[in-house]
Design a protein around this motif. Structure first.
Motif, mmCIF file in Angstrom:
data_model
loop_
_atom_site.group_PDB
_atom_site.id
_atom_site.type_symbol
_atom_site.label_atom_id
_atom_site.label_comp_id
_atom_site.label_asym_id
_atom_site.label_seq_id
_atom_site.Cartn_x
_atom_site.Cartn_y
_atom_site.Cartn_z
ATOM 1 N N TYR A 44 -54.815 7.006 -27.757
ATOM 2 C CA TYR A 44 -54.859 5.790 -26.945
ATOM 3 C C TYR A 44 -56.026 4.872 -27.313
ATOM 4 C CZ TYR A 44 -55.115 2.638 -22.985
ATOM 5 O OH TYR A 44 -55.184 1.513 -22.208
ATOM 6 N N THR A 45 -57.229 5.432 -27.388
ATOM 7 C CA THR A 45 -58.405 4.613 -27.697
ATOM 8 C C THR A 45 -58.286 3.980 -29.074
ATOM 9 O OG1 THR A 45 -59.759 6.039 -26.293
ATOM 10 C CG2 THR A 45 -60.936 4.631 -27.838
ATOM 11 N N GLN A 50 -57.400 -0.832 -32.467
ATOM 12 C CA GLN A 50 -56.677 -1.452 -33.580
ATOM 13 C C GLN A 50 -55.903 -2.682 -33.099
ATOM 14 O OE1 GLN A 50 -54.330 1.196 -36.036
ATOM 15 N NE2 GLN A 50 -53.050 -0.482 -36.774
ATOM 16 N N ALA A 51 -55.210 -2.545 -31.982
ATOM 17 C CA ALA A 51 -54.421 -3.674 -31.447
ATOM 18 C C ALA A 51 -55.319 -4.864 -31.127
ATOM 19 C CB ALA A 51 -53.658 -3.230 -30.205
ATOM 20 N N LYS A 52 -56.448 -4.613 -30.520
ATOM 21 C CA LYS A 52 -57.364 -5.707 -30.171
ATOM 22 C C LYS A 52 -57.809 -6.460 -31.432
ATOM 23 C CE LYS A 52 -61.503 -6.904 -27.625
ATOM 24 N NZ LYS A 52 -62.660 -6.444 -26.875
ATOM 25 N N LYS A 53 -58.190 -5.715 -32.459
ATOM 26 C CA LYS A 53 -58.632 -6.337 -33.717
ATOM 27 C C LYS A 53 -57.507 -7.152 -34.352
ATOM 28 C CE LYS A 53 -62.100 -2.849 -34.738
ATOM 29 N NZ LYS A 53 -62.328 -1.567 -35.379
ATOM 30 N N THR A 80 -41.671 -5.913 -25.642
ATOM 31 C CA THR A 80 -42.988 -5.523 -26.146
ATOM 32 C C THR A 80 -43.820 -4.873 -25.058
ATOM 33 O OG1 THR A 80 -45.012 -6.370 -27.203
ATOM 34 C CG2 THR A 80 -43.976 -7.802 -25.582
ATOM 35 N N PRO A 81 -44.731 -3.998 -25.446
ATOM 36 C CA PRO A 81 -45.754 -3.599 -24.483
ATOM 37 C C PRO A 81 -46.758 -4.752 -24.349
ATOM 38 C CG PRO A 81 -46.087 -2.466 -26.589
ATOM 39 C CD PRO A 81 -44.832 -3.265 -26.713
ATOM 40 N N ASN A 82 -47.413 -4.854 -23.221
ATOM 41 C CA ASN A 82 -48.481 -5.833 -23.041
ATOM 42 C C ASN A 82 -49.738 -5.238 -23.660
ATOM 43 O OD1 ASN A 82 -50.741 -7.224 -22.137
ATOM 44 N ND2 ASN A 82 -49.910 -7.626 -20.112
ATOM 45 N N TRP A 83 -50.160 -5.827 -24.758
ATOM 46 C CA TRP A 83 -51.401 -5.411 -25.419
ATOM 47 C C TRP A 83 -52.362 -6.587 -25.354
ATOM 48 C CZ3 TRP A 83 -49.927 -2.508 -30.599
ATOM 49 C CH2 TRP A 83 -49.390 -1.265 -30.285
#
Length: 158
Positions: A44-45, A50-53, A80-83
């Protein structure tokens, strides 16, 4: 007139997949799961980092899966998932690579408490030549059939 419906989605933890399958069952739409060439980490972390970057950089990861007959569909559900309050990068790739002009686009998402964030707004920005209908969002895997039915009816799908 019968609609030809495609349900395109990206799912990391299976919540969005579950919702996509429910929409498919209610619309007889064709399911299509997007797969990035390089899978996201299971941790998860690590996936959050990675998604944030990727989102901050506007990165569109290459997709392993390709849709050859997109022109055959007039309605495209996009899940989509909410990222980080927006769509997952594989969905951003899909919206950038496929011509959805003159199609009806119907966004949906799953989230862990952040609601739909800016996903609907960002889908509208990516699909300026499409008709974008109202979004559906579901907390985790807690989606209810009746809520999906009401949303489809509100959007004139059912």
């Amino acid at each position: 007139m019968s609609r030809k419906i495609l349900i395109v989605y990206y799912s990391h933890s299976s919540n969005t997949r579950k919702l996509a399958k429910l929409i498919s069952a209610k619309t007889a739409g064709m399911l299509y799961e997007l797969e990035p060439e390089r899978a996201y980490p299971g941790d998860y972390t690590a996936v959050v980092d990675q998604a944030k970057k990727e989102i901050e950089a506007g990165y569109h990861p290459p997709l392993k899966t390709k849709i050859k007959n997109i022109a055959d569909f007039d309605s495209v559900f996009v899940g989509t998932p909410n990222w980080w309050s927006t769509m997952a990068p594989p969905i951003a790739t899909f919206l950038a690579e496929y011509d959805l002009a003159s199609k009806t686009v119907i966004p949906f998402c799953t989230h862990g408490g952040g609601g739909s964030g800016y996903i609907e707004k960002n889908v509208k920005l990516a699909c300026k030549k499409s008709t974008v209908l109202s979004m559906f969002s579901s907390y985790g895997s807690s989606v209810k059939d009746s809520n999906v039915e009401a949303w489809l009816k509100k959007n004139g799908i059912k």
